[in-house]
Design an enzyme around this catalytic site. Structure first.
Site, PDB file in Angstrom:
ATOM      1  N   SER A 119       0.805  -0.923   0.212  1.00  0.00           N
ATOM      2  CA  SER A 119      -0.449  -0.316  -0.208  1.00  0.00           C
ATOM      3  C   SER A 119       0.898   1.201  -0.196  1.00  0.00           C
ATOM      4  CB  SER A 119      -0.915   0.147   1.115  1.00  0.00           C
ATOM      5  OG  SER A 119      -1.558  -1.095   1.636  1.00  0.00           O
ATOM      6  N   HIS A 140      -0.114  -2.280  -7.704  1.00  0.00           N
ATOM      7  CA  HIS A 140      -0.770  -1.831  -6.185  1.00  0.00           C
ATOM      8  C   HIS A 140      -2.446  -2.087  -6.801  1.00  0.00           C
ATOM      9  CE1 HIS A 140      -2.409   0.716  -3.259  1.00  0.00           C
ATOM     10  NE2 HIS A 140      -2.237   0.262  -2.698  1.00  0.00           N
ATOM     11  N   GLU A 152      -1.891   0.910  -9.845  1.00  0.00           N
ATOM     12  CA  GLU A 152      -1.007   1.164 -10.142  1.00  0.00           C
ATOM     13  C   GLU A 152       0.210   0.695 -10.191  1.00  0.00           C
ATOM     14  OE1 GLU A 152      -2.109   4.948  -6.971  1.00  0.00           O
ATOM     15  OE2 GLU A 152      -0.969   3.508  -6.144  1.00  0.00           O
ATOM     16  N   ASN A 190      -3.509   6.029  -2.351  1.00  0.00           N
ATOM     17  CA  ASN A 190      -3.349   6.079  -0.931  1.00  0.00           C
ATOM     18  C   ASN A 190      -2.713   7.516  -0.062  1.00  0.00           C
ATOM     19  OD1 ASN A 190      -4.390   3.643  -0.336  1.00  0.00           O
ATOM     20  ND2 ASN A 190      -2.795   2.960  -0.281  1.00  0.00           N
TER      21      ASN A 190
HETATM   22  N1  3HC Z   1     -16.170 -10.913  -7.863  1.00  0.00           N
HETATM   23  C1  3HC Z   1     -16.576 -10.342  -9.068  1.00  0.00           C
HETATM   24  N2  3HC Z   1     -16.787  -8.786  -9.644  1.00  0.00           N
HETATM   25  C2  3HC Z   1     -17.847  -8.249  -8.403  1.00  0.00           C
HETATM   26  C3  3HC Z   1     -17.504  -8.864  -7.283  1.00  0.00           C
HETATM   27  C4  3HC Z   1     -17.320 -10.177  -7.279  1.00  0.00           C
HETATM   28  N3  3HC Z   1     -16.980 -10.666  -6.141  1.00  0.00           N
HETATM   29  N4  3HC Z   1     -18.140  -8.423  -6.466  1.00  0.00           N
HETATM   30  C5  3HC Z   1     -19.034  -7.226  -6.717  1.00  0.00           C
HETATM   31  N5  3HC Z   1     -18.351  -7.339  -8.129  1.00  0.00           N
HETATM   32  C6  3HC Z   1     -18.164  -6.653  -9.147  1.00  0.00           C
HETATM   33  C7  3HC Z   1     -20.009  -6.213  -9.758  1.00  0.00           C
HETATM   34  O1  3HC Z   1     -20.355  -7.508 -10.438  1.00  0.00           O
HETATM   35  C8  3HC Z   1     -20.554  -5.322  -9.822  1.00  0.00           C
HETATM   36  O2  3HC Z   1     -19.305  -5.289 -11.156  1.00  0.00           O
HETATM   37  P1  3HC Z   1     -20.432  -4.195 -12.160  1.00  0.00           P
HETATM   38  O3  3HC Z   1     -20.862  -2.910 -12.105  1.00  0.00           O
HETATM   39  O4  3HC Z   1     -19.976  -5.021 -13.643  1.00  0.00           O
HETATM   40  O5  3HC Z   1     -21.707  -5.066 -13.003  1.00  0.00           O
HETATM   41  C9  3HC Z   1     -18.928  -4.299  -9.171  1.00  0.00           C
HETATM   42  O6  3HC Z   1     -18.026  -5.151  -8.779  1.00  0.00           O
HETATM   43  C10 3HC Z   1     -19.862  -3.485  -7.939  1.00  0.00           C
HETATM   44  O7  3HC Z   1     -20.428  -4.297  -7.824  1.00  0.00           O
HETATM   45  P2  3HC Z   1     -22.139  -3.995  -6.295  1.00  0.00           P
HETATM   46  O8  3HC Z   1     -23.048  -3.206  -7.835  1.00  0.00           O
HETATM   47  O9  3HC Z   1     -22.332  -5.346  -6.079  1.00  0.00           O
HETATM   48  O10 3HC Z   1     -21.169  -3.326  -5.117  1.00  0.00           O
HETATM   49  P3  3HC Z   1     -21.509  -1.890  -4.519  1.00  0.00           P
HETATM   50  O11 3HC Z   1     -22.452  -1.273  -6.128  1.00  0.00           O
HETATM   51  O12 3HC Z   1     -22.544  -2.307  -3.326  1.00  0.00           O
HETATM   52  O13 3HC Z   1     -19.706  -1.408  -4.174  1.00  0.00           O
HETATM   53  C11 3HC Z   1     -18.097  -1.085  -3.522  1.00  0.00           C
HETATM   54  C12 3HC Z   1     -19.009  -2.236  -3.332  1.00  0.00           C
HETATM   55  C13 3HC Z   1     -17.149  -1.612  -5.319  1.00  0.00           C
HETATM   56  C14 3HC Z   1     -17.773  -1.878  -2.871  1.00  0.00           C
HETATM   57  C15 3HC Z   1     -18.382   0.045  -3.740  1.00  0.00           C
HETATM   58  O14 3HC Z   1     -19.006   0.616  -2.058  1.00  0.00           O
HETATM   59  C16 3HC Z   1     -16.714   1.205  -3.284  1.00  0.00           C
HETATM   60  O15 3HC Z   1     -16.261   1.694  -4.937  1.00  0.00           O
HETATM   61  N6  3HC Z   1     -16.483   1.181  -2.755  1.00  0.00           N
HETATM   62  C17 3HC Z   1     -15.402   2.056  -2.234  1.00  0.00           C
HETATM   63  C18 3HC Z   1     -14.125   1.046  -2.501  1.00  0.00           C
HETATM   64  C19 3HC Z   1     -12.836   1.559  -2.253  1.00  0.00           C
HETATM   65  O16 3HC Z   1     -12.828   3.547  -2.759  1.00  0.00           O
HETATM   66  N7  3HC Z   1     -11.551   1.210  -2.481  1.00  0.00           N
HETATM   67  C20 3HC Z   1      -9.976   1.297  -2.836  1.00  0.00           C
HETATM   68  C21 3HC Z   1      -9.479   1.534  -1.169  1.00  0.00           C
HETATM   69  S1  3HC Z   1      -7.660   1.973  -1.055  1.00  0.00           S
HETATM   70  C22 3HC Z   1      -7.282   0.049  -1.502  1.00  0.00           C
HETATM   71  O17 3HC Z   1      -7.899  -0.221  -1.554  1.00  0.00           O
HETATM   72  C23 3HC Z   1      -5.885   0.570  -0.757  1.00  0.00           C
HETATM   73  C24 3HC Z   1      -4.493  -0.261  -0.341  1.00  0.00           C
HETATM   74  O18 3HC Z   1      -3.920  -0.028  -0.562  1.00  0.00           O
HETATM   75  C25 3HC Z   1      -5.209   0.163   1.082  1.00  0.00           C
END
Ligand code: 3HC
Length: 295
Positions: A119, A140, A152, A190
């Site tokens: 991260s 990343h 990334e 991040n």
């Molecule tokens: N397998 C495959 N695809 C999946 C899946 C799975 N288990 N679960 C969901 N998906 C796909 C869905 O099919 C959908 O794709 P589509 O738009 O093509 O149909 C897409 O992912 C969104 O899924 P959902 O509609 O079920 O989910 P939500 O609309 O409820 O969104 C979320 C959930 C994607 C987590 C959303 O709330 C979100 O984007 N939150 C912000 C997440 C974020 O900012 N992450 C970055 C964090 S920082 C980080 O990770 C850095 C690290 O270093 C810590």
């Protein structure tokens, strides 16, 4: 060169998600557990995730079985020997990562590429623990890797341009959009996102609003899918704490520093979704703000 065989070290949320995405795109994956114990929980995580897709009619049952069939589960690091690409996705501890990379470097075939999903830690420092800095790169992914479109891609000064090209091709094959970033603490996302989440905690401490108010404001006012406190819980408060600490140590900027609330929560093992309690209480459905935090 293209990537046909991928080895991933670490069966957490990120390792499991990357394994699923790669296997869904025709790549043979070996998922190596980094800590002792059975691989059954990580296997169950991926099975559950695929079942959700089958239920949503986004994948057939046969397709899901095919994906599972492409993932081998082990705790033997020796499995990296024949991989084209190795992705490390373990605890954010530079010394542990360096030791693992040194070991993998000794075992893996010479043409193999080494990558870290860190991260915030320095890719250059990790590559220096190996004898193949020209075949080392940062990759990343974002949480959840199944849904987030960005990777990334972090070449260092010594990464061979052909390795960067292979890495970009690999991300595209996974349906991701690669963005090239220089090796710097937190890369782009991040570096910007962590102070934002930590500042949201400062807003809570200052009494600007309650948990629900702060998250609703950013969801509706900035069109974010989740508010900053829900996002911190989603990522894991221990991970957010480690990211904030690394950023603060690198840049010395006060707004990057973990807040006292974050310090206390992590010290008490209150880590967000994975421990069922964070800024929200996940034992309730839907989750409710944690009343102990002015929720
Ligand atoms: N397998 C495959 N695809 C999946 C899946 C799975 N288990 N679960 C969901 N998906 C796909 C869905 O099919 C959908 O794709 P589509 O738009 O093509 O149909 C897409 O992912 C969104 O899924 P959902 O509609 O079920 O989910 P939500 O609309 O409820 O969104 C979320 C959930 C994607 C987590 C959303 O709330 C979100 O984007 N939150 C912000 C997440 C974020 O900012 N992450 C970055 C964090 S920082 C980080 O990770 C850095 C690290 O270093 C810590």
């Amino acid at each position: 060169m293209s990537i046909a065989k991928l080895a991933i070290l670490g069966g957490g949320q990120m390792g499991a998600g990357i394994a699923q995405v790669a296997a869904s795109n025709g790549i043979d994956v070996t998922l190596i557990k980094a800590t002792p114990g059975s691989s059954d929980p990580v296997k169950a995580t991926i099975e559950k995730s695929l079942t959700r897709l089958v239920e949503k009619e986004k994948m057939s049952q046969a397709g899901a079985m095919e994906v599972m069939g492409r993932i081998a589960f082990t705790d033997d690091l020796g499995a990296v020997a024949t991989a084209d690409l190795f992705i490390e996705s373990i605890i954010e501890d530079i010394e542990v990562k360096k030791a693992k990379f040194a070991e993998v470097d000794r075992i893996m075939k010479p043409q193999g590429i080494l990558a870290s999903n860190t991260s915030t830690l320095a890719i250059t420092e990790m590559q220096d623990a190996t004898e193949r800095s020209e075949r080392f790169i940062g990759l990343h992914f974002f949480n959840p890797p199944t849904a987030m479109k960005l990777v990334e891609v972090v070449p260092t000064r010594t990464t061979d341009p052909s390795v960067t090209s292979v890495a970009i091709g690999f991300c595209e094959r996974l349906g991701k959009t690669p963005v090239l970033v220089a090796d710097s603490t937190g890369f782009i996302v991040n570096r910007l996102l962590t102070p934002y989440m930590v500042d949201a905690m400062r807003c809570l401490e200052a009494g600007l609003s309650d948990i629900h108010g702060i998250d609703t404001a950013m969801q509706l006012g900035a069109n974010h899918p989740m508010g900053p406190l829900a996002l911190a819980d989603y990522i894991g408060l221990d991970i957010v704490h480690a990211m904030a600490t690394n950023l603060y140590e690198s840049f010395g900027l006060e707004h990057m520093k973990p807040t006292r609330t974050l310090d206390h929560l992590v010290a008490e093992g209150i880590l967000g979704r994975k421990s069922k309690l964070g800024f929200y209480d996940y034992s309730e459905s839907p989750p409710v703000p944690n009343p102990a935090l002015h929720g």
